[in-house]
Design an enzyme around this catalytic site. Structure first.
Site, PDB file in Angstrom:
ATOM      1  N   GLU A  55     -26.476  37.975  63.766  1.00 20.33           N
ATOM      2  CA  GLU A  55     -27.650  38.345  64.548  1.00 20.33           C
ATOM      3  C   GLU A  55     -28.202  39.619  63.915  1.00 20.33           C
ATOM      4  OE1 GLU A  55     -29.995  40.120  66.059  1.00 20.33           O
ATOM      5  OE2 GLU A  55     -28.882  40.676  67.853  1.00 20.33           O
ATOM      6  N   GLU A  75     -34.300  43.653  59.192  1.00 22.23           N
ATOM      7  CA  GLU A  75     -32.917  44.134  59.121  1.00 22.23           C
ATOM      8  C   GLU A  75     -32.187  43.618  57.884  1.00 22.23           C
ATOM      9  OE1 GLU A  75     -30.537  43.785  62.570  1.00 22.23           O
ATOM     10  OE2 GLU A  75     -32.004  44.729  63.893  1.00 22.23           O
TER      11      GLU A  75
END
EC number: 2.1.1.-
Length: 729
Positions: A188, A197
């Protein structure tokens, strides 16, 4: 791939040791060292009230003095773990995907929730305990989170089958860190834009070096979507040229022909667009853009061209984007970050407000692109390893393109956050600053003005109001770029370049160069880089004013004259739910993380929830329950001499449930209190601070009711943080 972040309360912490950008509220740098006994992180701590930095050491042990409490309190981990829809979707997908013992790799493990789900799935629902042939490798690069995860795994009896490694995934090596390639990837590592990210580089390295061929993955796929919208609220955050053309102050931050000098970054900005739904006009249907499969190696770059038909006439001010996760290979388990006006029948569970994932906004240039109903526009979308970019064109012509500067300005492009652009285009805000500056300059023949913050408006206003004024600027955040910018726009704003000076030598040398010569010391106050901080961190103005006391003439004027910390009791059910203390998360005990992650609610005695910065208007359902009240006042006409404190008993005007206190700064610009600039909840482009209560309190207007008192203390002379406490009786 290294990610950057900083924590803004009470200091700014900087480190290179994390996979997650959006969970840690900003960006940055650090150094690591290791030894046989421990891993240590040198993390940069920055004081926003002074701008000074120092390195602190985080040890990979639990010796006295090495506690990580507070480092994670301002992150979004707690909000993410309170997202029951997300947690349930991952649990169902993991249980469906991992049906037998295998090797599972968890990238960016956080508290270890997904790793523990994987272990439980391999054990089988009927097996209460015992050995499993399966193994989970969990990598987490940020040391404070690694320390917390160890405690969570121990509490849940999960240490035996989870190999926790304090490294980035691209630092792992098969044969040394892990025995073999993994059969399943769970991860995640997603932000609101999806890619920020480091999803693509992480997947590339994992498929190249860490995973078997044709691995199973959770999630299975992610798809991005976008939609064309018209919105005056959003347009104000980008189109300063047209906003200030409607003002009468004569100052131009974006002079005609010099538009390329000033603007916002070409990127997507995360935002809760549901909060401005009434100001949004949909100009197209949703359009599918990119699809990223987790189960195969992604490409670093991609491009897509699509023609979008307008469903109604209007001006395209922005492109709103979101993503949908398909968590299982069969396509039965989904999670979406779409705005609420999009059909969400495919989503699992009741949709709650959450802050860790939002929608994204891409601003179209200038005043937008005008389209007619049925007209098609050409959208070019491209993605890099970390961003998704858009370019919108009308097929006939590029009528929205801005004029390029005829002057040689090199590569200068001064960028500000969209909210700051909107504030600078606000005619009421500008008029307030203009009148306050005009009043401060009255009676001064050849005033020497010192701007000690990063204001762009005040230097121009001081130069415009008095053609005999001379302006010095410290521009601590914008620095040399500010000097180049003012030089480039001097002619357009009718002042000679020799009337403005960027002081390069710093505050320490200013007193030597201009002893007792400054007639007007001013600031908005605004410091570049503190936009995501707490409102009172702009009290750096008072700190700087104190340090520069010796440069002020006997009759010098300080503007603003006073700062006032204001507050209001609020009904904040959505924000409360996202920050409340954890207990059982999908069958795993997380109660021990509450203090470290800054939870509110059932905290141990002596522990309190932190103040956090939020746009109150974007915090889901909200309601004011009390009159606005003053907590503390700060007199900028005088130097800082000691601690400040304040106490107030809240007067409620509406019944309801009080979840917390909204806090903000009002800036009183003059001694007569004739001009006050507020940054409160009604000002939607300003962030406020939120202090959530220990537990929600039911209040009544008539009859017996709980009473809430607020106490605050701050000692700027010792660089202490603002301490807010409350009592309930």
């Amino acid at each position: 791939m290294s990610s950057l972040f900083s924590l803004l309360l009470p200091k700014t912490f900087i480190s290179f040791r994390c996979h997650s950008v959006t969970r840690l509220r900003s960006s940055v740098a650090a150094r690591t060292m290791s030894s046989q006994s421990s891993q240590r992180v040198f993390q940069l701590r920055q004081d926003p009230l002074t701008g000074n930095s120092e390195w602190i050491i985080i040890e990979d042990n639990d010796q006295p003095g090495t506690s990580t409490d507070g480092l994670l309190a301002t992150t979004s981990y707690l909000d993410m773990l309170n997202d029951s829809r997300r947690n349930r979707a991952y649990r169902l997908a993991i249980e469906k995907t991992i049906t037998e013992p295998c090797h599972v790799l968890d990238i960016g493990a956080g508290t270890g929730l997904l790793s523990m789900m994987a272990v439980r799935a391999m054990r089988g629902e009927e097996e209460e305990s015992g050995d499993s042939k399966g193994m989970v490798t969990a990598c987490e690069s940020y040391l404070p989170m690694v320390k917390l995860m160890r405690k969570v795994l121990h509490k849940n009896g999960m240490t035996k089958n989870i190999n926790l490694i304090n490294k980035r995934s691209d630092e792992l090596k098969v044969g040394s860190d892990i025995a073999s390639r993994a059969d399943v990837l769970v991860s995640e590592i997603l932000d609101s834009e999806l890619l920020g990210e480091g999803l693509i580089p992480s997947l590339q390295h994992a498929h190249d070096m860490l995973l078997v061929d044709n691995p199973k993955t959770v999630p299975y796929r992610a798809t991005t979507y976008c939609q064309l919208v018209e919105s005056r609220f959003l347009c104000n955050m980008n189109d300063l040229r047209n906003s200030e053309a409607k003002t009468s102050d004569g100052v131009r931050l974006v002079p005609p022909g010099l538009e390329s000098l000033f603007g916002i970054k070409s990127q997507q900005y995360s935002m809760h667009v549901d909060a401005i739904e009434k100001d949004i006009k949909l100009l197209s249907e949703p359009v599918k853009i990119f699809e990223f499969d987790f189960w195969k190696r992604p490409e670093s770059n991609g491009e897509l061209d699509v023609h979008i038909e307008a469903i109604t006439a209007g001006s395209v001010h922005a492109i709103i984007s979101w993503w949908v996760l398909q968590l299982d290979s069969e396509g039965t388990i989904f999670y979406s970050t779409a705005p609420r006006w999009i059909d969400s029948n495919f989503e699992i569970g009741v949709r709650d407000w959450c802050d860790h994932w939002k929608q994204c906004v891409w601003f179209t240039p200038g005043a937008g692109v005008s389209i007619s109903k049925g007209e098609k526009v050409h959208l070019h979308a491209a993605h890099t390893c970390t961003n998704i970019l858009y370019n919108l064109k009308k097929t006939q012509s590029l009528t929205h393109e801005t004029t390029h500067s005829p002057l040689s300005t090199g590569d200068l492009h001064l960028t500000l956050p969209p909210e700051r652009v909107a504030i600078y285009g606000d005619s009421i805000y500008r008029q307030s600053l203009f009148e306050a500056t005009r009043k401060a300059l009255q009676g001064k023949s050849y005033p020497q003005c010192l701007v000690i913050d990063d204001s762009l408006l005040l230097p121009l206003m001081a130069l415009h109001i008095s053609n005999r004024s001379r302006v010095l600027s410290l521009s601590p955040g914008l620095q040399e770029n500010a000097a180049r910018y003012f030089e480039a726009i001097a002619d357009s704003n009718d002042f000679s370049k020799d009337r403005f000076e960027y002081f390069r030598e710093g505050k320490a040398n200013l007193a030597k160069a201009y002893p007792s010569k400054i007639d007007l010391l001013i600031g908005e106050p605004y410091y570049s880089g503190l936009e995501n901080g707490l409102p009172w961190q702009n009290l750096r103005f008072w700190k700087d004013r104190t340090l520069l006391d010796s440069v002020l003439s006997e009759d010098a004027v300080v503007m603003p004259y006073k700062g006032v910390l204001r507050g209001c009791a609020m009904y904040l059910p959505d924000l409360w739910k996202s920050r409340c203390c954890l207990g059982n998360v999908e069958g795993f005990d997380h109660a021990l993380v509450n203090t470290t992650l800054g939870g509110c609610g059932d905290l141990p005695s002596g522990k309190d929830s932190p103040c956090l910065p939020f746009f109150i208007g974007q915090c889901g359902e909200t309601k004011k329950l009390s009159k606005e009240f003053t907590v503390m006042e700060f007199d900028f006409s005088k130097r800082i001499t000691g601690p400040c404190s304040g106490e107030v008993q809240i007067e409620f005007i509406k019944p309801g449930v009080c979840h917390g206190i909204a806090l903000w700064m009002d800036w009183v610009m003059d001694e007569e209190n004739s001009t006050v600039i507020s940054t409160g909840p009604d000002e939607k482009y300003w962030k406020q601070g939120v202090k959530l209560l220990g537990k929600p309190v039911t209040v009544r207007v008539k009859g017996p009711s709980s009473s809430i008192g607020i106490q605050a203390s701050l000692d700027l002379s010792s660089n202490s943080e603002l301490i807010i406490t409350h009592t309930i009786s």
